[in-house]
Structures are given as structure tokens and as C-alpha cells.
Motif scaffolding. Structure first.
Motif, PDB file in Angstrom:
ATOM      1  N   VAL A  95       0.853  -1.185   0.000  1.00  0.00           N
ATOM      2  CA  VAL A  95       0.000   0.000   0.000  1.00  0.00           C
ATOM      3  C   VAL A  95       0.889   1.234   0.000  1.00  0.00           C
ATOM      4  CG1 VAL A  95      -0.179   0.101   2.514  1.00  0.00           C
ATOM      5  CG2 VAL A  95      -2.006   1.074   1.105  1.00  0.00           C
ATOM      6  N   GLN A  96       0.384   2.312  -0.558  1.00  0.00           N
ATOM      7  CA  GLN A  96       1.131   3.570  -0.532  1.00  0.00           C
ATOM      8  C   GLN A  96       0.992   4.247   0.821  1.00  0.00           C
ATOM      9  OE1 GLN A  96      -0.279   5.886  -3.900  1.00  0.00           O
ATOM     10  NE2 GLN A  96       1.445   5.174  -5.134  1.00  0.00           N
ATOM     11  N   ALA A  97       1.964   5.059   1.146  1.00  0.00           N
ATOM     12  CA  ALA A  97       1.906   5.828   2.389  1.00  0.00           C
ATOM     13  C   ALA A  97       0.609   6.634   2.440  1.00  0.00           C
ATOM     14  CB  ALA A  97       3.106   6.755   2.491  1.00  0.00           C
ATOM     15  N   GLY A  98      -0.008   6.623   3.615  1.00  0.00           N
ATOM     16  CA  GLY A  98      -1.285   7.298   3.788  1.00  0.00           C
ATOM     17  C   GLY A  98      -2.481   6.394   3.568  1.00  0.00           C
ATOM     18  N   GLY A  99      -2.231   5.214   3.032  1.00  0.00           N
ATOM     19  CA  GLY A  99      -3.309   4.273   2.753  1.00  0.00           C
ATOM     20  C   GLY A  99      -3.704   3.453   3.967  1.00  0.00           C
ATOM     21  N   SER A 100      -4.596   2.494   3.721  1.00  0.00           N
ATOM     22  CA  SER A 100      -5.140   1.666   4.795  1.00  0.00           C
ATOM     23  C   SER A 100      -5.083   0.193   4.418  1.00  0.00           C
ATOM     24  CB  SER A 100      -6.601   2.041   5.078  1.00  0.00           C
ATOM     25  OG  SER A 100      -6.715   3.377   5.499  1.00  0.00           O
ATOM     26  N   LEU A 101      -4.979  -0.637   5.424  1.00  0.00           N
ATOM     27  CA  LEU A 101      -5.085  -2.081   5.283  1.00  0.00           C
ATOM     28  C   LEU A 101      -5.793  -2.628   6.504  1.00  0.00           C
ATOM     29  CD1 LEU A 101      -1.561  -3.303   4.042  1.00  0.00           C
ATOM     30  CD2 LEU A 101      -3.719  -3.440   2.776  1.00  0.00           C
ATOM     31  N   ARG A 102      -6.432  -3.771   6.322  1.00  0.00           N
ATOM     32  CA  ARG A 102      -7.082  -4.442   7.448  1.00  0.00           C
ATOM     33  C   ARG A 102      -6.572  -5.871   7.520  1.00  0.00           C
ATOM     34  NH1 ARG A 102     -12.594  -6.964   8.590  1.00  0.00           N
ATOM     35  NH2 ARG A 102     -13.117  -6.328  10.728  1.00  0.00           N
ATOM     36  N   LEU A 103      -5.995  -6.216   8.657  1.00  0.00           N
ATOM     37  CA  LEU A 103      -5.510  -7.574   8.880  1.00  0.00           C
ATOM     38  C   LEU A 103      -6.561  -8.358   9.653  1.00  0.00           C
ATOM     39  CD1 LEU A 103      -1.808  -6.905   9.957  1.00  0.00           C
ATOM     40  CD2 LEU A 103      -2.756  -7.152   7.655  1.00  0.00           C
ATOM     41  N   SER A 104      -6.657  -9.637   9.317  1.00  0.00           N
ATOM     42  CA  SER A 104      -7.581 -10.534  10.005  1.00  0.00           C
ATOM     43  C   SER A 104      -6.821 -11.747  10.511  1.00  0.00           C
ATOM     44  CB  SER A 104      -8.687 -10.995   9.057  1.00  0.00           C
ATOM     45  OG  SER A 104      -9.426  -9.909   8.559  1.00  0.00           O
ATOM     46  N   CYS A 105      -7.292 -12.284  11.618  1.00  0.00           N
ATOM     47  CA  CYS A 105      -6.693 -13.493  12.181  1.00  0.00           C
ATOM     48  C   CYS A 105      -7.808 -14.335  12.765  1.00  0.00           C
ATOM     49  CB  CYS A 105      -5.674 -13.138  13.253  1.00  0.00           C
ATOM     50  SG  CYS A 105      -5.001 -14.553  14.145  1.00  0.00           S
ATOM     51  N   ALA A 106      -7.931 -15.560  12.270  1.00  0.00           N
ATOM     52  CA  ALA A 106      -8.953 -16.479  12.743  1.00  0.00           C
ATOM     53  C   ALA A 106      -8.320 -17.559  13.612  1.00  0.00           C
ATOM     54  CB  ALA A 106      -9.672 -17.112  11.557  1.00  0.00           C
ATOM     55  N   ALA A 107      -8.910 -17.775  14.763  1.00  0.00           N
ATOM     56  CA  ALA A 107      -8.438 -18.809  15.680  1.00  0.00           C
ATOM     57  C   ALA A 107      -9.325 -20.034  15.574  1.00  0.00           C
ATOM     58  CB  ALA A 107      -8.431 -18.282  17.106  1.00  0.00           C
ATOM     59  N   SER A 108      -8.713 -21.192  15.700  1.00  0.00           N
ATOM     60  CA  SER A 108      -9.460 -22.441  15.728  1.00  0.00           C
ATOM     61  C   SER A 108      -8.821 -23.366  16.760  1.00  0.00           C
ATOM     62  CB  SER A 108      -9.489 -23.094  14.348  1.00  0.00           C
ATOM     63  OG  SER A 108      -8.175 -23.406  13.925  1.00  0.00           O
ATOM     64  N   GLY A 109      -9.522 -24.444  17.047  1.00  0.00           N
ATOM     65  CA  GLY A 109      -9.018 -25.386  18.043  1.00  0.00           C
ATOM     66  C   GLY A 109      -9.546 -25.036  19.421  1.00  0.00           C
ATOM     67  N   SER A 110      -8.682 -25.033  20.400  1.00  0.00           N
ATOM     68  CA  SER A 110      -9.076 -24.833  21.800  1.00  0.00           C
ATOM     69  C   SER A 110      -9.224 -23.352  22.138  1.00  0.00           C
ATOM     70  CB  SER A 110      -8.032 -25.474  22.713  1.00  0.00           C
ATOM     71  OG  SER A 110      -7.859 -26.844  22.416  1.00  0.00           O
ATOM     72  N   ILE A 111     -10.155 -22.696  21.465  1.00  0.00           N
ATOM     73  CA  ILE A 111     -10.293 -21.246  21.637  1.00  0.00           C
ATOM     74  C   ILE A 111     -10.767 -20.875  23.038  1.00  0.00           C
ATOM     75  CG2 ILE A 111     -10.615 -20.795  19.190  1.00  0.00           C
ATOM     76  CD1 ILE A 111     -13.607 -20.543  19.717  1.00  0.00           C
ATOM     77  N   PHE A 112     -11.316 -21.851  23.774  1.00  0.00           N
ATOM     78  CA  PHE A 112     -11.743 -21.573  25.148  1.00  0.00           C
ATOM     79  C   PHE A 112     -10.544 -21.194  26.029  1.00  0.00           C
ATOM     80  CE2 PHE A 112      -9.890 -25.337  26.982  1.00  0.00           C
ATOM     81  CZ  PHE A 112      -9.900 -26.261  25.945  1.00  0.00           C
ATOM     82  N   SER A 113      -9.344 -21.570  25.596  1.00  0.00           N
ATOM     83  CA  SER A 113      -8.151 -21.297  26.395  1.00  0.00           C
ATOM     84  C   SER A 113      -7.588 -19.899  26.177  1.00  0.00           C
ATOM     85  CB  SER A 113      -7.062 -22.320  26.069  1.00  0.00           C
ATOM     86  OG  SER A 113      -6.562 -22.127  24.754  1.00  0.00           O
ATOM     87  N   ILE A 114      -8.132 -19.170  25.192  1.00  0.00           N
ATOM     88  CA  ILE A 114      -7.589 -17.857  24.842  1.00  0.00           C
ATOM     89  C   ILE A 114      -7.980 -16.805  25.876  1.00  0.00           C
ATOM     90  CG2 ILE A 114      -7.617 -15.994  23.159  1.00  0.00           C
ATOM     91  CD1 ILE A 114      -8.037 -18.099  20.982  1.00  0.00           C
ATOM     92  N   ASN A 115      -6.994 -16.057  26.362  1.00  0.00           N
ATOM     93  CA  ASN A 115      -7.230 -14.955  27.291  1.00  0.00           C
ATOM     94  C   ASN A 115      -7.155 -13.598  26.594  1.00  0.00           C
ATOM     95  OD1 ASN A 115      -7.276 -16.776  29.520  1.00  0.00           O
ATOM     96  ND2 ASN A 115      -5.036 -16.790  29.494  1.00  0.00           N
ATOM     97  N   ALA A 116      -6.310 -13.527  25.581  1.00  0.00           N
ATOM     98  CA  ALA A 116      -6.105 -12.276  24.858  1.00  0.00           C
ATOM     99  C   ALA A 116      -5.588 -12.596  23.468  1.00  0.00           C
ATOM    100  CB  ALA A 116      -5.111 -11.377  25.591  1.00  0.00           C
ATOM    101  N   MET A 117      -5.814 -11.684  22.546  1.00  0.00           N
ATOM    102  CA  MET A 117      -5.280 -11.798  21.189  1.00  0.00           C
ATOM    103  C   MET A 117      -4.692 -10.463  20.783  1.00  0.00           C
ATOM    104  SD  MET A 117      -8.123 -14.139  19.219  1.00  0.00           S
ATOM    105  CE  MET A 117      -7.028 -14.552  17.854  1.00  0.00           C
ATOM    106  N   GLY A 118      -3.769 -10.520  19.856  1.00  0.00           N
ATOM    107  CA  GLY A 118      -3.162  -9.265  19.446  1.00  0.00           C
ATOM    108  C   GLY A 118      -2.281  -9.404  18.238  1.00  0.00           C
ATOM    109  N   TRP A 119      -1.588  -8.334  17.941  1.00  0.00           N
ATOM    110  CA  TRP A 119      -0.713  -8.251  16.774  1.00  0.00           C
ATOM    111  C   TRP A 119       0.662  -7.757  17.196  1.00  0.00           C
ATOM    112  CZ3 TRP A 119      -2.332 -10.072  12.159  1.00  0.00           C
ATOM    113  CH2 TRP A 119      -3.705 -10.265  12.008  1.00  0.00           C
ATOM    114  N   TYR A 120       1.664  -8.381  16.633  1.00  0.00           N
ATOM    115  CA  TYR A 120       3.051  -7.970  16.788  1.00  0.00           C
ATOM    116  C   TYR A 120       3.620  -7.817  15.385  1.00  0.00           C
ATOM    117  CZ  TYR A 120       2.715  -9.312  21.704  1.00  0.00           C
ATOM    118  OH  TYR A 120       2.355  -9.393  23.032  1.00  0.00           O
ATOM    119  N   ARG A 121       4.747  -7.131  15.282  1.00  0.00           N
ATOM    120  CA  ARG A 121       5.381  -6.998  13.977  1.00  0.00           C
ATOM    121  C   ARG A 121       6.892  -7.069  14.112  1.00  0.00           C
ATOM    122  NH1 ARG A 121       3.890  -0.609  12.746  1.00  0.00           N
ATOM    123  NH2 ARG A 121       5.355   0.315  14.257  1.00  0.00           N
ATOM    124  N   GLN A 122       7.515  -7.466  13.012  1.00  0.00           N
ATOM    125  CA  GLN A 122       8.969  -7.556  12.980  1.00  0.00           C
ATOM    126  C   GLN A 122       9.465  -7.027  11.651  1.00  0.00           C
ATOM    127  OE1 GLN A 122      10.580 -11.449  13.854  1.00  0.00           O
ATOM    128  NE2 GLN A 122      12.552 -10.558  14.421  1.00  0.00           N
TER     129      GLN A 122
END
Length: 120
Positions: free
Chosen positions: A12-39
Motif C-alpha cells: 500500500v502507498q503511504a497514507g493508505g489503509s489495510l485491514r488484517l484478520s486473524c482467525a483462531a481455531s481449536g481450543s479457543i476456550f483457552s484464549i485470554n487475549a489476542m493481538g498483533w506484533y510486527r517484525q
């Protein structure tokens, strides 16, 4: 076990937008928090934004006011709306979940990563 699958990265060009998605499956009852990191190349992985099951959010100072994290009511997906993107936002973005299982304790699960490239 929890599995995370990300989508939505791209160029994307500077000033633009993007939307990231993340779907969880499996033992989702164990999830306390979700988030995004970058490298970015040559840098350590850093926190971008997180959200607990209770809705508490935490953002890196560098993205406050530009990025918004959200989760579905079922807590099984997390999104990152990224606006006013800058070249310095270029990185591989990783979805993360923080989980607790009585027999295991606390542990992290990571997605495979999705590339976000912002051109100037």
C-alpha cells in the motif's frame, strides 16, 4: 491446541489503509487475549496492539490514533485496522494469542505472519 491463520497483508502507498484478520481455531476456550506484533528486517519483534477477552486494549505509542484492534463477540478472531500507514510500518505482522490451560499453564501461539509493505 490453538491455531491462528492471518490474512490481509499487502502493498500500500503511504497514507493508505489495510485491514488484517486473524482467525483462531481449536481450543479457543483457552484464549485470554489476542493481538498483533510486527517484525521489521533487522529488528526485534514488537507489540503493535492487544485486546483481552474483557475488551482492554494496549497499543504501541507509534500506532496510537492510526491503528484499531477489534475482536469478534465469539473471541475467535481479531482484526487490525491500519490507517494513515507510514513506510516505517513495513514489517511482517504476526497474530498472537495468549492462552491458559490448567495442565500446561500459560503459553503463546503465533500465526505464520503476513507481510505489510508501505511505499513512500
Amino acid at each position: 491446541q490453538v491455531q491462528l491463520v492471518e490474512s490481509g497483508g499487502g502493498l500500500v502507498q503511504a497514507g493508505g489503509s489495510l485491514r488484517l484478520s486473524c482467525a483462531a481455531s481449536g481450543s479457543i476456550f483457552s484464549i485470554n487475549a489476542m493481538g498483533w506484533y510486527r517484525q521489521a528486517p533487522g529488528k526485534q519483534r514488537e507489540l503493535v496492539a492487544t485486546m483481552t477477552n474483557g475488551g482492554a486494549t494496549n497499543y504501541a505509542d507509534s500506532v496510537k490514533g492510526r491503528f484499531t484492534i477489534s475482536r469478534t463477540n465469539a473471541k475467535s478472531a481479531v482484526y487490525l485496522q491500519m490507517n494513515s500507514l507510514k513506510p516505517e510500518d513495513t514489517a511482517v505482522y504476526y497474530c498472537n494469542s495468549k492462552n491458559t490451560v490448567a495442565s500446561v499453564g500459560e503459553y503463546d501461539v503465533w500465526g505464520q505472519g503476513t507481510q505489510v509493505t508501505v511505499s513512500s
